[in-house]
Design a protein around this motif. Structure first.
Motif, PDB file in Angstrom:
ATOM      1  N   LEU A  17       0.834  -1.202   0.000  1.00 56.30           N
ATOM      2  CA  LEU A  17       0.000   0.000   0.000  1.00 56.30           C
ATOM      3  C   LEU A  17       0.871   1.256   0.000  1.00 56.30           C
ATOM      4  N   ARG A  18       0.425   2.244  -0.756  1.00 57.01           N
ATOM      5  CA  ARG A  18       1.110   3.537  -0.793  1.00 57.01           C
ATOM      6  C   ARG A  18       0.742   4.329   0.465  1.00 57.01           C
ATOM      7  N   ASP A  19       1.529   5.347   0.738  1.00 57.84           N
ATOM      8  CA  ASP A  19       1.271   6.186   1.912  1.00 57.84           C
ATOM      9  C   ASP A  19      -0.120   6.803   1.867  1.00 57.84           C
ATOM     10  N   ASP A  20      -0.555   7.265   0.690  1.00 56.93           N
ATOM     11  CA  ASP A  20      -1.881   7.885   0.605  1.00 56.93           C
ATOM     12  C   ASP A  20      -2.987   6.872   0.888  1.00 56.93           C
ATOM     13  N   GLU A  21      -2.762   5.601   0.556  1.00 59.96           N
ATOM     14  CA  GLU A  21      -3.747   4.561   0.861  1.00 59.96           C
ATOM     15  C   GLU A  21      -3.797   4.282   2.366  1.00 59.96           C
ATOM     16  N   LEU A  22      -2.647   4.299   3.023  1.00 62.29           N
ATOM     17  CA  LEU A  22      -2.613   4.124   4.483  1.00 62.29           C
ATOM     18  C   LEU A  22      -3.304   5.302   5.173  1.00 62.29           C
ATOM     19  N   LEU A  23      -3.073   6.505   4.665  1.00 65.45           N
ATOM     20  CA  LEU A  23      -3.744   7.679   5.232  1.00 65.45           C
ATOM     21  C   LEU A  23      -5.255   7.580   5.070  1.00 65.45           C
ATOM     22  N   CYS A  24      -5.703   7.064   3.931  1.00 72.05           N
ATOM     23  CA  CYS A  24      -7.144   6.860   3.716  1.00 72.05           C
ATOM     24  C   CYS A  24      -7.715   5.879   4.738  1.00 72.05           C
ATOM     25  N   MET A  25      -6.960   4.827   5.041  1.00 70.89           N
ATOM     26  CA  MET A  25      -7.410   3.865   6.046  1.00 70.89           C
ATOM     27  C   MET A  25      -7.602   4.553   7.391  1.00 70.89           C
ATOM     28  N   LEU A  26      -6.633   5.385   7.770  1.00 75.58           N
ATOM     29  CA  LEU A  26      -6.746   6.101   9.038  1.00 75.58           C
ATOM     30  C   LEU A  26      -7.938   7.049   9.021  1.00 75.58           C
ATOM     31  N   LYS A  27      -8.081   7.794   7.944  1.00 75.92           N
ATOM     32  CA  LYS A  27      -9.181   8.768   7.854  1.00 75.92           C
ATOM     33  C   LYS A  27     -10.534   8.082   7.891  1.00 75.92           C
ATOM     34  N   GLU A  28     -10.617   6.875   7.323  1.00 81.90           N
ATOM     35  CA  GLU A  28     -11.874   6.126   7.317  1.00 81.90           C
ATOM     36  C   GLU A  28     -12.400   5.891   8.732  1.00 81.90           C
ATOM     37  N   GLY A  29     -11.505   5.647   9.663  1.00 79.63           N
ATOM     38  CA  GLY A  29     -11.921   5.341  11.025  1.00 79.63           C
ATOM     39  C   GLY A  29     -11.788   6.492  12.008  1.00 79.63           C
ATOM     40  N   ASP A  30     -11.176   7.592  11.577  1.00 81.14           N
ATOM     41  CA  ASP A  30     -10.901   8.713  12.470  1.00 81.14           C
ATOM     42  C   ASP A  30     -12.152   9.553  12.682  1.00 81.14           C
ATOM     43  N   LEU A  31     -12.884   9.264  13.739  1.00 81.82           N
ATOM     44  CA  LEU A  31     -14.154   9.947  13.991  1.00 81.82           C
ATOM     45  C   LEU A  31     -13.992  11.324  14.620  1.00 81.82           C
ATOM     46  N   ASP A  32     -12.898  11.539  15.348  1.00 86.15           N
ATOM     47  CA  ASP A  32     -12.732  12.824  16.034  1.00 86.15           C
ATOM     48  C   ASP A  32     -11.783  13.783  15.317  1.00 86.15           C
ATOM     49  N   GLY A  33     -11.244  13.368  14.160  1.00 79.07           N
ATOM     50  CA  GLY A  33     -10.425  14.258  13.338  1.00 79.07           C
ATOM     51  C   GLY A  33      -9.021  14.515  13.844  1.00 79.07           C
ATOM     52  N   ASP A  34      -8.496  13.655  14.723  1.00 77.22           N
ATOM     53  CA  ASP A  34      -7.156  13.880  15.256  1.00 77.22           C
ATOM     54  C   ASP A  34      -6.065  13.162  14.456  1.00 77.22           C
ATOM     55  N   GLU A  35      -6.445  12.595  13.308  1.00 71.73           N
ATOM     56  CA  GLU A  35      -5.523  11.900  12.397  1.00 71.73           C
ATOM     57  C   GLU A  35      -4.886  10.669  13.034  1.00 71.73           C
ATOM     58  N   ALA A  36      -5.598  10.056  13.957  1.00 69.15           N
ATOM     59  CA  ALA A  36      -5.151   8.825  14.615  1.00 69.15           C
ATOM     60  C   ALA A  36      -6.389   8.040  15.017  1.00 69.15           C
ATOM     61  N   LEU A  37      -6.189   6.771  15.355  1.00 68.50           N
ATOM     62  CA  LEU A  37      -7.303   5.930  15.799  1.00 68.50           C
ATOM     63  C   LEU A  37      -7.110   5.555  17.256  1.00 68.50           C
TER      64      LEU A  37
END
Length: 103
Positions: free
Chosen positions: A54-74
């Motif tokens: 996976l590319r970095d942008d794909e990993l970032l998309c995975m994080l954003k998919e689950g990041d409900l509070d917008g802190d860029e982490a799960l």
């Protein structure tokens, strides 16, 4: 291609065992200092997850998919919610069990 193993895992482990496994997955992936899954902690573990291509942008998309509070982490709750959302079979099974229990 994604194959949904969660329903069979719940069948074998029970609900408590499955939730413990999800928690173990979270603890494995999290940044030990920040106590959340960050881009760096996810990227560090991609080989163990079979996601090394996976590319970095794909990993970032995975994080954003689950990041409900917008802190860029799960956090742990966001991780568990994301895992349930990614498992349509588990959602169907949970609804069926709830309906069978309540009606």
């Amino acid at each position: 291609m994604f194959h949904d193993f969660f329903p069979s895992m719940v069948d074998k482990m029970g609900a408590q065992g499955f939730m413990k496994e999800l928690s173990n997955g979270f603890w494995f992936l999290m940044d030990k200092d920040k106590r959340v899954i960050t881009f760096d902690s996810l990227k560090k573990n991609t080989t163990y997850l079979g996601l090394q291509d996976l590319r970095d942008d794909e990993l970032l998309c995975m994080l954003k998919e689950g990041d409900l509070d917008g802190d860029e982490a799960l956090n742990q709750m966001e991780f568990c919610i994301l895992m349930f959302r990614l498992s349509p079979g588990l959602v169907r099974e949970s609804r069926k069990l709830w309906l069978d229990h309540h009606f």
